[in-house]
Enzyme design. Structure first.
Site, PDB file in Angstrom:
ATOM      1  N   THR A 145       0.845  -1.693   0.160  1.00 56.12           N
ATOM      2  CA  THR A 145      -0.171   0.178   0.197  1.00 56.12           C
ATOM      3  C   THR A 145       0.915   1.263  -0.018  1.00 56.12           C
ATOM      4  O   THR A 145       1.848   1.006   0.187  1.00 56.12           O
ATOM      5  CB  THR A 145      -1.160   0.247   1.643  1.00 56.12           C
ATOM      6  OG1 THR A 145      -1.775   1.481   1.518  1.00 56.12           O
ATOM      7  CG2 THR A 145      -0.422  -0.539   2.598  1.00 56.12           C
ATOM      8  N   SER A 187      -2.051   3.442  10.425  1.00 47.70           N
ATOM      9  CA  SER A 187      -3.609   2.883  11.212  1.00 47.70           C
ATOM     10  C   SER A 187      -2.181   1.089  11.150  1.00 47.70           C
ATOM     11  O   SER A 187      -1.396   0.744  10.422  1.00 47.70           O
ATOM     12  CB  SER A 187      -4.168   2.106   9.840  1.00 47.70           C
ATOM     13  OG  SER A 187      -4.175   1.135   9.041  1.00 47.70           O
ATOM     14  N   TYR A 189      -3.689  -1.457   9.873  1.00 44.18           N
ATOM     15  CA  TYR A 189      -3.239  -2.566   8.915  1.00 44.18           C
ATOM     16  C   TYR A 189      -2.478  -2.052   8.529  1.00 44.18           C
ATOM     17  O   TYR A 189      -1.425  -2.546   7.645  1.00 44.18           O
ATOM     18  CB  TYR A 189      -4.416  -2.220   7.832  1.00 44.18           C
ATOM     19  CG  TYR A 189      -4.371  -1.874   6.850  1.00 44.18           C
ATOM     20  CD1 TYR A 189      -4.329  -3.208   5.722  1.00 44.18           C
ATOM     21  CD2 TYR A 189      -4.231  -0.825   5.659  1.00 44.18           C
ATOM     22  CE1 TYR A 189      -3.322  -3.178   4.588  1.00 44.18           C
ATOM     23  CE2 TYR A 189      -3.587  -1.237   4.141  1.00 44.18           C
ATOM     24  CZ  TYR A 189      -4.091  -2.943   3.676  1.00 44.18           C
ATOM     25  OH  TYR A 189      -3.560  -2.140   2.121  1.00 44.18           O
ATOM     26  N   HIS A 190      -1.915  -0.299   7.787  1.00 48.20           N
ATOM     27  CA  HIS A 190      -0.521  -0.233   7.321  1.00 48.20           C
ATOM     28  C   HIS A 190       0.580  -0.174   8.030  1.00 48.20           C
ATOM     29  O   HIS A 190       1.628  -1.217   7.085  1.00 48.20           O
ATOM     30  CB  HIS A 190      -0.829   1.532   7.171  1.00 48.20           C
ATOM     31  CG  HIS A 190      -1.845   1.929   5.748  1.00 48.20           C
ATOM     32  ND1 HIS A 190      -3.084   2.253   7.163  1.00 48.20           N
ATOM     33  CD2 HIS A 190      -1.904   2.590   4.806  1.00 48.20           C
ATOM     34  CE1 HIS A 190      -3.941   3.322   5.710  1.00 48.20           C
ATOM     35  NE2 HIS A 190      -3.103   2.599   4.730  1.00 48.20           N
ATOM     36  N   LYS A 193       1.299  -3.559   6.593  1.00 52.83           N
ATOM     37  CA  LYS A 193       2.659  -3.613   5.389  1.00 52.83           C
ATOM     38  C   LYS A 193       3.860  -3.651   5.021  1.00 52.83           C
ATOM     39  O   LYS A 193       4.247  -3.578   4.625  1.00 52.83           O
ATOM     40  CB  LYS A 193       1.560  -3.074   4.587  1.00 52.83           C
ATOM     41  CG  LYS A 193       0.279  -3.424   4.050  1.00 52.83           C
ATOM     42  CD  LYS A 193       0.128  -4.771   3.398  1.00 52.83           C
ATOM     43  CE  LYS A 193      -0.987  -4.666   3.083  1.00 52.83           C
ATOM     44  NZ  LYS A 193      -1.284  -5.527   1.568  1.00 52.83           N
TER      45      LYS A 193
END
Lengths: 403, 403
Positions: A145, A187, A189-190, A193
């Site tokens: 991302t 976040s 989520y990020h 990554k």
């Protein structure tokens, strides 16, 4: 090529699987159907009616004459079965979409934070370990991302493709070093990554795995030429506050008569890509594996950048909708500029699909067709980045009568 | 202060728990005893006979009059119990040692690679999530490693304490940016500590957790004044190829009449710290929490640097031992220079315990006392970084008769 698509039932994975199959590749999907199951917990559904995976695959066989394999397998916990599939198929490429992919969901509760880390980190690491242990020389293409870079870190410099050359002071003068762009995740989520990046870097260096990490922008659009061939092949359309992406949400909101939800000032500038280009980029990455196995190849998978408010205004103008300014549940800068390099995909032949009234209209039409399936109480974003942050009430709780 | 010590039964955790208790802090240990259980799988034991945890704690009560609490809990999998312990104790500081800590073990098999990632990442993330969710304002002190920096990356510049100021080119000229020192982990174990760094960074920024990350050098020594007070309190002494650390291994080898094992050229320069200073550093970090909660405080927990071969020669000279040059199962540079900043601990009052014949002799005496417990077939390092790398045969399979 024999290609394994991990997470091939999801929003990006499904159209990618069909596109690669259509292009003549031999596709097997691995998916634990987690995305569908999360919908059950969130009490929401894709706006478009998605069919069970076996029906999807049968429909694809009917319309294309091509078979796609499927294994229901949890990458994060079923390592031995993963090894078995790898050894059975001996793929030439593995495309890895199999991660929890929504930032708001990853911030929603302690359970979803933990699930996002536990699932994403273990899925990626199991895959890396399995590729190393089996010695299968498949190139690995991972969907990352743009959010790993953060926003506004590098001043007026465009965001480079993964690596940055910086000057480091030493007693003998400055030396130049190429570094992975510093991680600035917004976040959990990020963050996962950014953890992936370090794992890729290590397994490329130590084990010589050939890895491509695609730092993708926000995807919009729903259909590709393949998913449009039969209604049973239709792609997901997420509109809820956790999984919906901003531009698709605006299109859906315009279609159902809901005000366009701008959370915060709308000054956030983000990079975008249409789902049609996502699938093309994946094929380009699969068919052009990196030559140097010791260094992860990183490509920015984006085609354009826009301010959120500009998008809202454009959709409002074209489609006649109001804009509602709501509290921002995220901790992020109110405003930022953004320029992003995407030279590598352009050089490899990508012809960008950029924002156009036609494509916006197509998106709205898809949304309008299934407007009756929408639950307007799921639209406002309410997963807050920190306990106590303000959220908005529902703007409407019943859909207006459709034209 | 009320201090929770996660991993408080291990090589660093146990002497730290006793030291903090001795200094008047109120200590509770959380440990799942995984380090003892790994010994069972590896068919090896600490050279020193370590007693069951309840006996250790009872002995400490006897000699000190102070009680240390204990909870057998798996941080990586028992989140709800962790929350319960945090809410019950409401610690003012949490010291986090609860990670698989051996680089060779982390590279040994696919199982140990996966265990290291699954355990370390989930343990750290569960802790961060629990601190955030409970709102307990404890400062978190984490044991990291110098290995996150890698070796030789920054030319002649000393390794800074966590952060590096670099110049980034932009169209408007260079801008200065402070970055986390780029991650250059040399094993899956070291990689997990680089993943920890990114998780700490996110939870400091988003949740305002007060975090200190200690990048520790290679620990040597066994006893502290507290562990020496009763044989039942004795600390671990690992000598095997996976868990033994280089200088302690040399001392043990000298004590049992085994050649000193230099894997590779011995040109590797590494940073060291004596276990007595480890425990002091932890107390300094605990009693001086960082003021700025949005940025992780990083301190290099080292006191000196040495070339491995110089250490071998010193021990060989002083104690009369041979040196054996063996294949290096690690993928690392044959030689490197190393200078490390440790200004912050010095400023906070650390008085370094550096290498001395007296301390080396003390280490050898501990080893000699328990030499009869050694299994010489466990000494050579054989966990290879990549399949097919050469390893050495046993140098001796039976111990020479002891003097």
């Amino acid at each position: 090529m024999r290609v394994l698509v991990l997470g091939g039932d999801g929003f990006c994975g499904w159209p990618t699987s069909l596109y690669l199959s259509d292009r003549g590749h031999d596709i097997t999907i691995i998916d634990n159907l987690s995305r569908r199951k999360i919908d059950i917990d969130l009490e929401v559904e894709s706006l478009t009616p998605i069919r069970p995976i076996s029906e999807r695959l049968a429909a694809w066989g009917e319309v294309s004459g091509r078979e796609i394999g499927f294994v229901n397998l949890d990458l994060a916990t079923e390592y031995d079965r993963l090894v078995g599939v790898l050894e059975g198929i001996r793929p030439e490429a593995v495309v890895h979409f199999a991660e929890q992919r929504a930032a708001p969901y990853s911030m929603r509760t302690t359970h979803t934070k933990r699930y996002t880390v536990d699932n994403n980190v273990r899925a990626t690491h199991n895959l890396l370990t399995a590729l190393s242990a089996t010695g299968i020389d498949a190139s690995l293409v991972h969907l990352g991302t743009m959010g790993v870079y953060g926003y506004g870190w590098s001043g007026s410099a465009p965001i480079p493709e993964g690596y940055l050359t910086v000057k480091v002071p030493t007693p003998d003068g400055e030396i130049e070093r190429e570094i992975l762009h510093p991680a600035n995740p917004g976040s959990v989520y990020h963050m996962t990554k950014t953890l992936d990046q370090l794992m890729f870097s290590f397994y490329a260096k130590n084990d010589g795995l050939r890895i491509t990490d695609l730092h993708q922008g926000i995807v919009w659009g729903t259909q590709t030429p393949q998913t449009a061939r039969d209604e049973r092949l239709i792609n997901r359309f997420d509109y809820d506050g956790d999984y919906g992406t901003v531009l698709n949400r605006f299109l859906m909101q315009a279609a159902v008569g809901h005000p366009l939800t701008v959370h915060g000032t709308g000054g956030q500038t983000r990079a975008f890509i249409h789902i049609r280009d996502t699938v093309r980029c994946i094929e380009i990455a699969v068919t052009h594996p990196p030559k140097d196995a010791s260094r992860v190849r990183i490509l920015n998978q984006i085609t354009e950048s826009h301010r959120v408010l500009d998008l809202a205004k454009m959709v409002a103008d074209v489609m006649g909708a109001d804009i509602a300014y709501l509290p921002n549940p995220r901790r992020e800068a109110d405003e930022n500029d953004l320029q992003v390099r995407n030279d590598q995909f352009l050089a490899l032949g990508l012809e960008p699909t950029t924002l156009s009234e036609g494509l916006l209209e197509e998106g709205k039409q898809v949304a309008a067709r299934y407007a009756g399936r929408a639950d307007p109480t799921k639209i406002v974003c309410r997963s807050v980045w920190k306990a106590g942050m303000e959220t908005a009430s529902d703007l409407i709780t019943k859909l207006p009568a459709q034209a």
